[in-house]
Write a protein that holds these residues in place. Structure first.
Motif, PDB file in Angstrom:
ATOM      1  N   MET A   1       0.837  -1.186   0.000  1.00  0.00           N
ATOM      2  CA  MET A   1       0.000   0.000   0.000  1.00  0.00           C
ATOM      3  C   MET A   1       0.880   1.247   0.000  1.00  0.00           C
ATOM      4  O   MET A   1       1.928   1.265   0.607  1.00  0.00           O
ATOM      5  N   TYR A   2       0.450   2.275  -0.659  1.00  0.00           N
ATOM      6  CA  TYR A   2       1.203   3.514  -0.697  1.00  0.00           C
ATOM      7  C   TYR A   2       0.648   4.491   0.330  1.00  0.00           C
ATOM      8  O   TYR A   2      -0.476   4.366   0.779  1.00  0.00           O
ATOM      9  N   SER A   3       1.476   5.436   0.670  1.00  0.00           N
ATOM     10  CA  SER A   3       1.075   6.431   1.658  1.00  0.00           C
ATOM     11  C   SER A   3       0.298   7.553   0.989  1.00  0.00           C
ATOM     12  O   SER A   3       0.721   8.086  -0.022  1.00  0.00           O
ATOM     13  N   VAL A   4      -0.843   7.901   1.555  1.00  0.00           N
ATOM     14  CA  VAL A   4      -1.594   9.051   1.053  1.00  0.00           C
ATOM     15  C   VAL A   4      -1.142  10.325   1.743  1.00  0.00           C
ATOM     16  O   VAL A   4      -1.672  11.382   1.500  1.00  0.00           O
ATOM     17  N   LYS A   5      -0.161  10.193   2.616  1.00  0.00           N
ATOM     18  CA  LYS A   5       0.347  11.364   3.315  1.00  0.00           C
ATOM     19  C   LYS A   5       1.553  11.967   2.602  1.00  0.00           C
ATOM     20  O   LYS A   5       2.150  12.906   3.082  1.00  0.00           O
ATOM     21  N   SER A   6       1.915  11.408   1.462  1.00  0.00           N
ATOM     22  CA  SER A   6       3.025  11.962   0.691  1.00  0.00           C
ATOM     23  C   SER A   6       2.522  12.354  -0.689  1.00  0.00           C
ATOM     24  O   SER A   6       1.563  11.789  -1.195  1.00  0.00           O
ATOM     25  N   ALA A   7       3.186  13.344  -1.264  1.00  0.00           N
ATOM     26  CA  ALA A   7       2.811  13.813  -2.589  1.00  0.00           C
ATOM     27  C   ALA A   7       4.066  14.216  -3.339  1.00  0.00           C
ATOM     28  O   ALA A   7       5.118  14.454  -2.750  1.00  0.00           O
ATOM     29  N   VAL A   8       3.910  14.302  -4.648  1.00  0.00           N
ATOM     30  CA  VAL A   8       4.983  14.724  -5.542  1.00  0.00           C
ATOM     31  C   VAL A   8       4.543  16.006  -6.240  1.00  0.00           C
ATOM     32  O   VAL A   8       3.423  16.097  -6.736  1.00  0.00           O
ATOM     33  N   TYR A   9       5.432  16.973  -6.264  1.00  0.00           N
ATOM     34  CA  TYR A   9       5.209  18.226  -6.987  1.00  0.00           C
ATOM     35  C   TYR A   9       6.250  18.280  -8.097  1.00  0.00           C
ATOM     36  O   TYR A   9       7.401  18.638  -7.871  1.00  0.00           O
ATOM     37  N   PRO A  10       5.863  17.879  -9.323  1.00  0.00           N
ATOM     38  CA  PRO A  10       6.828  17.812 -10.421  1.00  0.00           C
ATOM     39  C   PRO A  10       6.902  19.113 -11.223  1.00  0.00           C
ATOM     40  O   PRO A  10       5.952  19.889 -11.266  1.00  0.00           O
ATOM     41  N   GLY A  11       8.040  19.320 -11.845  1.00  0.00           N
ATOM     42  CA  GLY A  11       8.189  20.459 -12.732  1.00  0.00           C
ATOM     43  C   GLY A  11       9.639  20.663 -13.104  1.00  0.00           C
ATOM     44  O   GLY A  11      10.528  19.964 -12.612  1.00  0.00           O
ATOM     45  N   SER A  12       9.872  21.644 -13.979  1.00  0.00           N
ATOM     46  CA  SER A  12      11.254  21.951 -14.337  1.00  0.00           C
ATOM     47  C   SER A  12      11.862  22.942 -13.347  1.00  0.00           C
ATOM     48  O   SER A  12      13.061  22.911 -13.103  1.00  0.00           O
ATOM     49  N   PHE A  13      11.055  23.839 -12.783  1.00  0.00           N
ATOM     50  CA  PHE A  13      11.510  24.775 -11.748  1.00  0.00           C
ATOM     51  C   PHE A  13      12.777  25.526 -12.163  1.00  0.00           C
ATOM     52  O   PHE A  13      13.720  25.642 -11.402  1.00  0.00           O
ATOM     53  N   LYS A  44      14.292  21.420 -23.358  1.00  0.00           N
ATOM     54  CA  LYS A  44      14.204  22.834 -22.990  1.00  0.00           C
ATOM     55  C   LYS A  44      15.589  23.407 -22.761  1.00  0.00           C
ATOM     56  O   LYS A  44      16.454  22.749 -22.198  1.00  0.00           O
ATOM     57  N   LYS A  45      15.779  24.657 -23.180  1.00  0.00           N
ATOM     58  CA  LYS A  45      17.024  25.351 -22.857  1.00  0.00           C
ATOM     59  C   LYS A  45      16.902  25.830 -21.416  1.00  0.00           C
ATOM     60  O   LYS A  45      16.031  26.617 -21.085  1.00  0.00           O
ATOM     61  N   SER A  46      17.788  25.341 -20.572  1.00  0.00           N
ATOM     62  CA  SER A  46      17.699  25.635 -19.147  1.00  0.00           C
ATOM     63  C   SER A  46      18.683  26.718 -18.723  1.00  0.00           C
ATOM     64  O   SER A  46      19.796  26.798 -19.240  1.00  0.00           O
ATOM     65  N   LEU A  47      18.264  27.511 -17.767  1.00  0.00           N
ATOM     66  CA  LEU A  47      19.131  28.509 -17.148  1.00  0.00           C
ATOM     67  C   LEU A  47      20.088  27.815 -16.181  1.00  0.00           C
ATOM     68  O   LEU A  47      21.275  28.081 -16.162  1.00  0.00           O
ATOM     69  N   PHE A  48      19.525  26.882 -15.384  1.00  0.00           N
ATOM     70  CA  PHE A  48      20.305  26.131 -14.404  1.00  0.00           C
ATOM     71  C   PHE A  48      20.226  24.642 -14.721  1.00  0.00           C
ATOM     72  O   PHE A  48      19.198  24.167 -15.195  1.00  0.00           O
ATOM     73  N   SER A  49      21.288  23.923 -14.436  1.00  0.00           N
ATOM     74  CA  SER A  49      21.275  22.470 -14.624  1.00  0.00           C
ATOM     75  C   SER A  49      20.308  21.856 -13.613  1.00  0.00           C
ATOM     76  O   SER A  49      19.979  22.487 -12.599  1.00  0.00           O
ATOM     77  N   PRO A  50      19.855  20.628 -13.851  1.00  0.00           N
ATOM     78  CA  PRO A  50      18.977  19.976 -12.864  1.00  0.00           C
ATOM     79  C   PRO A  50      19.586  19.927 -11.462  1.00  0.00           C
ATOM     80  O   PRO A  50      18.904  20.196 -10.474  1.00  0.00           O
ATOM     81  N   ASP A  51      20.883  19.629 -11.369  1.00  0.00           N
ATOM     82  CA  ASP A  51      21.527  19.578 -10.053  1.00  0.00           C
ATOM     83  C   ASP A  51      21.578  20.957  -9.397  1.00  0.00           C
ATOM     84  O   ASP A  51      21.415  21.077  -8.179  1.00  0.00           O
ATOM     85  N   GLU A  52      21.811  22.002 -10.190  1.00  0.00           N
ATOM     86  CA  GLU A  52      21.796  23.365  -9.642  1.00  0.00           C
ATOM     87  C   GLU A  52      20.400  23.723  -9.143  1.00  0.00           C
ATOM     88  O   GLU A  52      20.253  24.344  -8.084  1.00  0.00           O
ATOM     89  N   ARG A  53      19.367  23.325  -9.897  1.00  0.00           N
ATOM     90  CA  ARG A  53      17.992  23.604  -9.472  1.00  0.00           C
ATOM     91  C   ARG A  53      17.685  22.909  -8.157  1.00  0.00           C
ATOM     92  O   ARG A  53      17.072  23.498  -7.261  1.00  0.00           O
ATOM     93  N   VAL A  54      18.107  21.659  -8.009  1.00  0.00           N
ATOM     94  CA  VAL A  54      17.907  20.931  -6.749  1.00  0.00           C
ATOM     95  C   VAL A  54      18.591  21.675  -5.614  1.00  0.00           C
ATOM     96  O   VAL A  54      18.002  21.909  -4.553  1.00  0.00           O
ATOM     97  N   GLN A  66       9.931  18.667   5.899  1.00  0.00           N
ATOM     98  CA  GLN A  66       9.019  17.710   5.270  1.00  0.00           C
ATOM     99  C   GLN A  66       9.090  17.738   3.740  1.00  0.00           C
ATOM    100  O   GLN A  66       8.405  16.981   3.078  1.00  0.00           O
ATOM    101  N   VAL A  67       9.968  18.604   3.203  1.00  0.00           N
ATOM    102  CA  VAL A  67      10.116  18.709   1.748  1.00  0.00           C
ATOM    103  C   VAL A  67      11.441  18.094   1.323  1.00  0.00           C
ATOM    104  O   VAL A  67      12.495  18.427   1.865  1.00  0.00           O
ATOM    105  N   LYS A  68      11.370  17.194   0.344  1.00  0.00           N
ATOM    106  CA  LYS A  68      12.556  16.602  -0.262  1.00  0.00           C
ATOM    107  C   LYS A  68      12.625  17.097  -1.704  1.00  0.00           C
ATOM    108  O   LYS A  68      11.591  17.367  -2.319  1.00  0.00           O
ATOM    109  N   VAL A  69      13.818  17.182  -2.226  1.00  0.00           N
ATOM    110  CA  VAL A  69      13.995  17.637  -3.603  1.00  0.00           C
ATOM    111  C   VAL A  69      14.921  16.664  -4.307  1.00  0.00           C
ATOM    112  O   VAL A  69      15.985  16.329  -3.804  1.00  0.00           O
TER     113      VAL A  69
END
Length: 164
Positions: A1-13, A44-54, A66-69
């Motif tokens: 069973m999965y937790s309904v107390k967790s969520a994912v917020y996806p995007g390029s950010f 997409k042409k990015s301003l920051f690399s994925p690791d820089e965004r993280v 409570q927020v993970k990235v």
């Protein structure tokens, strides 16, 4: 069973804006854990690399334990399966966002039927903010200080010079 107390917020950010921050702050009112999933989008042409965004987002949200990235590539449904969550958070700025987000919602439900998407409307003072517009305004020397967290502004100044 999965937790309904967790969520994912996806995007390029790219970059992380005050609109994104607003969605995070409102989401953690009703989920115990929120994972910000930073898309590695090679088209997409990015301003920051994925690791820089993280790194930037982690710094902005350092006071939110409570927020993970983390980054992801491929299908969001695969990321959700791997992280044992079935809740996706998406922000909507305007009615024009709805058609695009609705199509993604339908495809995600087709691929993972028990995946739910919660749409949060942007606060009125953030409804015009988009990462694309913020990048464009910064590129041409406009003031973006009210659209991004201070940490993001400082990092963007390093890329675009001392505008903001």
């Amino acid at each position: 069973m999965y937790s309904v107390k967790s969520a994912v917020y996806p995007g390029s950010f790219d970059p992380f804006t005050n609109g994104h921050l607003d969605i995070v702050e409102r989401s953690i009112r009703f989920v115990d854990t929120l994972t910000i999933a930073v898309l590695k989008n090679t088209s997409k042409k990015s301003l920051f690399s994925p690791d820089e965004r993280v790194e930037i987002i982690q710094e902005v949200l350092k006071d939110y334990p409570q927020v993970k990235v983390q980054t992801f590539e491929g299908l969001l449904v695969d990321f959700c399966r791997a992280h044992n969550t079935r809740i996706v958070i998406r922000g909507l700025r305007a009615v024009s966002d709805f058609d695009y987000e609705h199509a993604i919602f339908l495809m995600n439900r087709k691929l993972l039927p028990d995946l739910e998407t919660i749409f949060l409307m942007a606060a009125s003072d953030n409804s015009f903010i988009s990462s694309t517009i913020v990048k464009e305004v910064a590129h041409f020397g406009g003031n973006i200080a009210d659209q991004v967290p201070a940490i993001v502004l400082e990092r963007m100044k390093k890329v675009h010079g001392n505008h903001g």
